[in-house]
Design an enzyme around this catalytic site. Structure first.
Site, mmCIF file in Angstrom:
data_model
loop_
_atom_site.group_PDB
_atom_site.id
_atom_site.type_symbol
_atom_site.label_atom_id
_atom_site.label_comp_id
_atom_site.label_asym_id
_atom_site.label_seq_id
_atom_site.Cartn_x
_atom_site.Cartn_y
_atom_site.Cartn_z
ATOM 1 N N CYS A 11 1.401 -3.013 5.448
ATOM 2 C CA CYS A 11 0.367 -1.999 5.304
ATOM 3 C C CYS A 11 0.916 -0.839 4.488
ATOM 4 O O CYS A 11 2.040 -0.406 4.758
ATOM 5 C CB CYS A 11 -0.057 -1.538 6.694
ATOM 6 S SG CYS A 11 -1.258 -0.216 6.700
ATOM 7 N N PRO A 12 0.203 -0.379 3.519
ATOM 8 C CA PRO A 12 -1.180 -0.634 3.138
ATOM 9 C C PRO A 12 -1.337 -1.612 1.970
ATOM 10 O O PRO A 12 -2.422 -1.747 1.421
ATOM 11 C CB PRO A 12 -1.668 0.746 2.725
ATOM 12 C CG PRO A 12 -0.481 1.331 2.019
ATOM 13 C CD PRO A 12 0.712 0.824 2.832
#
Length: 82
Positions: A11-12
């Site tokens: 993430c992200p």
């Protein structure tokens, strides 16, 4: 159909790659994202809801990855950063 392999990205990055791919296809086209980040099962549906895209399907793959099929929404893309 566009496919994105975001295995081993955290993430992200999976959502950012999905966002970029969706901006490059026409409204109504589908993109398939494959990711191994466990947070992608939260992040991808949230992104779709916020950006106006449609989560068509989500499934767990046998190798521990997740596959998301997302249809680009009809809304205009957000303005580019200046």
């Amino acid at each position: 159909m566009t496919r994105i392999d975001a295995r081993d990205l955290l993430c992200p990055l999976p959502v950012l790659r999905l966002r970029k791919a969706l901006m490059e296809v026409a409204a109504g086209d589908q993109v398939i994202l494959t990711a191994t980040d466990p947070m992608s099962v939260v992040d991808v549906p949230h992104f779709c809801g916020q950006a106006g895209h449609v989560m068509v399907a989500q499934r767990d793959l046998s190798d521990g990855a997740y596959e998301f099929t997302v249809q680009r929404g009809h809304a205009a893309p957000p303005p580019e950063d200046i």
